[in-house]
Design a protein around this motif. Structure first.
Motif, PDB file in Angstrom:
ATOM      1  N   SER A  32       0.836  -1.209   0.000  1.00  0.00           N
ATOM      2  CA  SER A  32       0.000   0.000   0.000  1.00  0.00           C
ATOM      3  C   SER A  32       0.863   1.248   0.000  1.00  0.00           C
ATOM      4  N   GLU A  33       1.952   1.216   0.744  1.00  0.00           N
ATOM      5  CA  GLU A  33       2.851   2.365   0.791  1.00  0.00           C
ATOM      6  C   GLU A  33       3.486   2.613  -0.571  1.00  0.00           C
ATOM      7  N   VAL A  34       3.835   1.545  -1.290  1.00  0.00           N
ATOM      8  CA  VAL A  34       4.408   1.676  -2.634  1.00  0.00           C
ATOM      9  C   VAL A  34       3.387   2.334  -3.562  1.00  0.00           C
ATOM     10  N   VAL A  35       2.160   1.857  -3.514  1.00  0.00           N
ATOM     11  CA  VAL A  35       1.119   2.389  -4.389  1.00  0.00           C
ATOM     12  C   VAL A  35       0.828   3.848  -4.047  1.00  0.00           C
ATOM     13  N   ARG A  36       0.776   4.184  -2.768  1.00  0.00           N
ATOM     14  CA  ARG A  36       0.539   5.578  -2.375  1.00  0.00           C
ATOM     15  C   ARG A  36       1.656   6.486  -2.889  1.00  0.00           C
ATOM     16  N   ALA A  37       2.900   6.043  -2.769  1.00  0.00           N
ATOM     17  CA  ALA A  37       4.033   6.842  -3.263  1.00  0.00           C
ATOM     18  C   ALA A  37       3.949   7.008  -4.780  1.00  0.00           C
ATOM     19  N   ALA A  38       3.589   5.943  -5.476  1.00  0.00           N
ATOM     20  CA  ALA A  38       3.459   6.017  -6.932  1.00  0.00           C
ATOM     21  C   ALA A  38       2.350   6.982  -7.324  1.00  0.00           C
ATOM     22  N   LEU A  39       1.252   6.963  -6.596  1.00  0.00           N
ATOM     23  CA  LEU A  39       0.150   7.873  -6.900  1.00  0.00           C
ATOM     24  C   LEU A  39       0.516   9.325  -6.612  1.00  0.00           C
ATOM     25  N   ARG A  40       1.271   9.560  -5.541  1.00  0.00           N
ATOM     26  CA  ARG A  40       1.736  10.928  -5.262  1.00  0.00           C
ATOM     27  C   ARG A  40       2.620  11.426  -6.407  1.00  0.00           C
ATOM     28  N   ASP A  41       3.527  10.562  -6.876  1.00  0.00           N
ATOM     29  CA  ASP A  41       4.397  10.934  -7.989  1.00  0.00           C
ATOM     30  C   ASP A  41       3.583  11.188  -9.257  1.00  0.00           C
ATOM     31  N   TRP A  42       2.612  10.327  -9.539  1.00  0.00           N
ATOM     32  CA  TRP A  42       1.763  10.489 -10.718  1.00  0.00           C
ATOM     33  C   TRP A  42       0.984  11.804 -10.633  1.00  0.00           C
ATOM     34  N   LYS A  43       0.447  12.092  -9.453  1.00  0.00           N
ATOM     35  CA  LYS A  43      -0.337  13.320  -9.271  1.00  0.00           C
ATOM     36  C   LYS A  43       0.526  14.553  -9.554  1.00  0.00           C
ATOM     37  N   LEU A  44       1.754  14.555  -9.052  1.00  0.00           N
ATOM     38  CA  LEU A  44       2.667  15.670  -9.291  1.00  0.00           C
ATOM     39  C   LEU A  44       2.986  15.795 -10.783  1.00  0.00           C
ATOM     40  N   LYS A  45       3.313  14.674 -11.411  1.00  0.00           N
ATOM     41  CA  LYS A  45       3.639  14.691 -12.838  1.00  0.00           C
ATOM     42  C   LYS A  45       2.432  15.153 -13.651  1.00  0.00           C
ATOM     43  N   ARG A  46       1.258  14.690 -13.306  1.00  0.00           N
ATOM     44  CA  ARG A  46       0.043  15.070 -14.030  1.00  0.00           C
ATOM     45  C   ARG A  46      -0.221  16.573 -13.879  1.00  0.00           C
ATOM     46  N   THR A  47      -0.007  17.113 -12.688  1.00  0.00           N
ATOM     47  CA  THR A  47      -0.183  18.546 -12.467  1.00  0.00           C
ATOM     48  C   THR A  47       0.783  19.336 -13.342  1.00  0.00           C
ATOM     49  N   LEU A  48       2.032  18.894 -13.412  1.00  0.00           N
ATOM     50  CA  LEU A  48       3.019  19.567 -14.260  1.00  0.00           C
ATOM     51  C   LEU A  48       2.621  19.497 -15.733  1.00  0.00           C
ATOM     52  N   LEU A  50      -0.438  19.222 -16.948  1.00  0.00           N
ATOM     53  CA  LEU A  50      -1.581  20.102 -17.161  1.00  0.00           C
ATOM     54  C   LEU A  50      -1.155  21.561 -17.183  1.00  0.00           C
ATOM     55  N   ASP A  51      -0.193  21.920 -16.320  1.00  0.00           N
ATOM     56  CA  ASP A  51       0.340  23.287 -16.327  1.00  0.00           C
ATOM     57  C   ASP A  51       1.019  23.601 -17.658  1.00  0.00           C
ATOM     58  N   GLU A  52       1.796  22.641 -18.171  1.00  0.00           N
ATOM     59  CA  GLU A  52       2.465  22.834 -19.458  1.00  0.00           C
ATOM     60  C   GLU A  52       1.437  22.961 -20.582  1.00  0.00           C
ATOM     61  N   ALA A  55      -0.103  26.420 -20.462  1.00  0.00           N
ATOM     62  CA  ALA A  55       0.835  27.409 -21.002  1.00  0.00           C
ATOM     63  C   ALA A  55       0.900  27.312 -22.524  1.00  0.00           C
ATOM     64  N   LEU A  56       0.870  26.107 -23.044  1.00  0.00           N
ATOM     65  CA  LEU A  56       0.904  25.915 -24.495  1.00  0.00           C
ATOM     66  C   LEU A  56      -0.348  26.510 -25.144  1.00  0.00           C
ATOM     67  N   LYS A  57      -1.504  26.284 -24.527  1.00  0.00           N
ATOM     68  CA  LYS A  57      -2.740  26.848 -25.066  1.00  0.00           C
ATOM     69  C   LYS A  57      -2.693  28.380 -25.066  1.00  0.00           C
ATOM     70  N   VAL A  58      -2.123  28.965 -24.013  1.00  0.00           N
ATOM     71  CA  VAL A  58      -1.979  30.426 -23.962  1.00  0.00           C
ATOM     72  C   VAL A  58      -1.086  30.900 -25.105  1.00  0.00           C
ATOM     73  N   ASP A  59       0.035  30.191 -25.329  1.00  0.00           N
ATOM     74  CA  ASP A  59       0.942  30.553 -26.419  1.00  0.00           C
ATOM     75  C   ASP A  59       0.260  30.414 -27.778  1.00  0.00           C
ATOM     76  N   ILE A  60      -0.508  29.362 -27.959  1.00  0.00           N
ATOM     77  CA  ILE A  60      -1.217  29.163 -29.224  1.00  0.00           C
ATOM     78  C   ILE A  60      -2.218  30.287 -29.453  1.00  0.00           C
ATOM     79  N   ASP A  61      -2.974  30.615 -28.406  1.00  0.00           N
ATOM     80  CA  ASP A  61      -3.946  31.716 -28.531  1.00  0.00           C
ATOM     81  C   ASP A  61      -3.254  33.028 -28.869  1.00  0.00           C
TER      82      ASP A  61
END
Length: 95
Positions: A32-48, A50-52, A55-61
Motif C-alpha cells: 500500500s505504501e508503494v502504491v501511495r508513493a506512486a500515486l503521489r508521484d503520478w499526481k505531481l507529474k500530471r499537475t506539471l 496540465l500546467d504545461e 501554457a501551451l494553449k496560452v501561447d497558441i492563442d
C-alpha cells in the motif's frame, strides 16, 4: 487522520513483482505504501503536464491573435519544426 478506503488493484505480474521487491528490499513497509508513493508521484507529474498544456494553449492563442492582427508576415515551417525538435531534445528524460 484522513478516512481510509480499501481498493483492490489489478496489475500485470511484472508490476506486481516490482512492488513486492520494493517491500522485500525494505524500501517500503507495505505494498500500500508503494502504491501511495506512486500515486503521489503520478499526481505531481500530471499537475506539471496540465500546467504545461495550459501554457501551451496560452501561447497558441497569442500566436493566433498575432496572425489575426497581421503581426506575422512570414511562416517558416522548417524552422518551427527544428526549434520544436531542439526543445524536445533539451527536455529531461523523466518529463
Amino acid at each position: 487522520m484522513p478516512e481510509i478506503e480499501r481498493l483492490t488493484v489489478t496489475m500485470p505480474a511484472e508490476m506486481a513483482a516490482v512492488v513486492k521487491q520494493a517491500v522485500e528490499s525494505g524500501d517500503y513497509a507495505s505494498t500500500s505504501e508503494v502504491v501511495r508513493a506512486a500515486l503521489r508521484d503520478w499526481k505531481l507529474k500530471r499537475t506539471l503536464q496540465l500546467d504545461e498544456l495550459t501554457a501551451l494553449k496560452v501561447d497558441i492563442d497569442a500566436g493566433l491573435a498575432d496572425v489575426a492582427a497581421g503581426r506575422v508576415t512570414t511562416f517558416d515551417a522548417a524552422r518551427i519544426v527544428e526549434r520544436g525538435r531542439k526543445l524536445l531534445a533539451d527536455r529531461s528524460p523523466s518529463a
